[in-house]
Design an enzyme around this catalytic site. Structure first.
Site, mmCIF file in Angstrom:
data_model
loop_
_atom_site.group_PDB
_atom_site.id
_atom_site.type_symbol
_atom_site.label_atom_id
_atom_site.label_comp_id
_atom_site.label_asym_id
_atom_site.label_seq_id
_atom_site.Cartn_x
_atom_site.Cartn_y
_atom_site.Cartn_z
ATOM 1 N N LYS A 1 -12.911 -8.615 -7.307
ATOM 2 C CA LYS A 1 -13.145 -9.089 -5.939
ATOM 3 C C LYS A 1 -14.573 -9.624 -5.890
ATOM 4 O O LYS A 1 -15.524 -8.849 -5.726
ATOM 5 C CB LYS A 1 -12.965 -7.943 -4.934
ATOM 6 C CG LYS A 1 -11.541 -7.429 -4.858
ATOM 7 C CD LYS A 1 -11.424 -6.253 -3.909
ATOM 8 C CE LYS A 1 -9.994 -5.750 -3.827
ATOM 9 N NZ LYS A 1 -9.859 -4.507 -3.047
ATOM 10 N N LYS B 1 0.848 -1.188 0.000
ATOM 11 C CA LYS B 1 0.000 0.000 0.000
ATOM 12 C C LYS B 1 0.887 1.243 0.000
ATOM 13 O O LYS B 1 1.926 1.278 0.681
ATOM 14 C CB LYS B 1 -0.902 0.022 1.238
ATOM 15 C CG LYS B 1 -1.845 -1.174 1.358
ATOM 16 C CD LYS B 1 -2.972 -1.106 0.351
ATOM 17 C CE LYS B 1 -3.972 -2.240 0.592
ATOM 18 N NZ LYS B 1 -5.106 -2.176 -0.347
#
Length: 351
Positions: A272, A166
């Protein structure tokens, strides 16, 4: 004469407290709603596990939806594409399920589990609809703290070739971020050889469009594969390949992405299924493949049933995926193999 549909009856949901999972530095409570679709001795199992702060619904609303549908019969057609069959089975309840997508995903999992058992195939084979299964390399998400270099070295030594980090984390300066990426790069190179491992960055839409090109140009020195969701909306021309993630939740944004000229399109779409829905992920995968866009499948810190569904989807894609975010995570109950490529599952059904 056409074959009869598979008719399955939905039981009452079971609410199960599943502890917490730490996502982006925050401990998030997890409550699962588990369901079964049955036809005689056949049982297909599904699970909704909305993730606080990410899912558009919560455990209470999902439980209300599934409880209201308990006793309903779902008819899965015997013919059609896997996406069309799932959509047809859920069509009578589509409006209600649109408000609680985690409930829909639980039912999609249960339909997949039951149908693949009934037809004597694995879940991945059922979703592939006759296509050969794809090899699925696995990426590893690194922790957002000082453990990252050690975890990177261990993953690289096991054979993982893409490591994800991230970026644009609140409270962290660009200089701190550069030092962390340099440390991860050095650890991966020491474990697997210089340049063997690529870094995948995820900005979660936090880069300002005006700042993104220069910032990503600076990060490119670390050996970056691509950047997930660099900005909110369609980014300006960038010096690195990028992938659309959260943008895929909006059908209008998807249409806009497909309308971009080839040189401006994302390099990949991140699917997802727990958030987008299984049938919709199949449809998005076909659209991406037709447009020359790569595919990545990842979990949303799902339970075992949802995780198994994401793995099956990755193996059933219409083209070989980029390394997928399907390494085992701490919220799983079963002991899943931690390998650089997903194993092909023997047997029928999901688990």
């Amino acid at each position: 004469m056409s074959a009869a549909p598979l008719r399955l009856t939905l039981g009452a949901p079971q609410r199960v407290v599943c502890g917490t999972v730490v996502v982006r530095g925050t401990a998030r409570p997890r409550v699962a709603l588990r369901v079964a679709l049955t036809a005689g001795a056949l049982a297909g199992h599904g699970e909704a596990l909305p993730l606080a702060g990410f899912s558009p619904d919560d455990a209470d609303s999902v439980e209300d939806t599934l409880a209201a549908l308990a006793g309903s019969e779902l008819a899965l057609p015997a013919a059609g594409t896997p996406a069309a069959r799932l959509d047809a089975a859920l069509a009578p309840h589509a409006a209600r399920l649109a408000r609680t997508p985690s409930a829909r995903f639980a039912l999609e999992c249960a339909l997949l589990d039951a149908a693949s058992q009934a037809e004597g195939r694995s879940a991945a084979e059922w979703l592939a609809g006759g296509r050969a299964l794809q090899p699925v390399p696995v990426s590893v998400l690194l922790p957002d703290d000082e453990r990252a270099p050690a975890v990177a070295a261990a993953a690289a030594a096991r054979g993982h070739r893409v490591l994800k980090l991230k970026i644009t984390i609140p409270g962290r300066s660009d200089a701190d971020e550069d030092r962390r990426l340099a440390a991860v790069r050095a650890a991966a190179d020491a474990a697997a050889g210089p340049g063997t491992v690529a870094l995948r960055l995820d900005a979660n839409g936090a880069l300002a469009p005006a700042d993104a090109p220069a910032r990503l140009a600076a990060l490119a020195q670390h050996g970056v594969e691509l950047v997930e969701e660099p900005c909110r909306g369609i980014p300006p021309p960038l010096p690195l390949p990028w992938a659309a993630d959260e943008s895929l939740a909006d059908p209008a944004r998807v249409a806009a992405l497909l309308a971009l000229p080839p040189g401006r399109r994302p390099a990949a779409w991140v699917l997802k299924p727990a958030l987008l829905g299984l049938a919709r992920c199949l449809t998005l995968a076909d659209a991406a493949a037709a447009a020359g866009i790569g595919l990545i499948v990842t979990h949303a810190f799902d339970g075992d049933t949802g995780f198994a569904t994401a793995c099956a989807l990755a193996q059933a894609l219409p083209l070989p995926p980029l390394p997928c975010g399907l390494a085992p995570h701490a919220g799983l109950g079963r002991a899943w193999p931690d390998l650089p490529e997903l194993p092909v599952r023997d047997g029928t059904g999901l688990l």
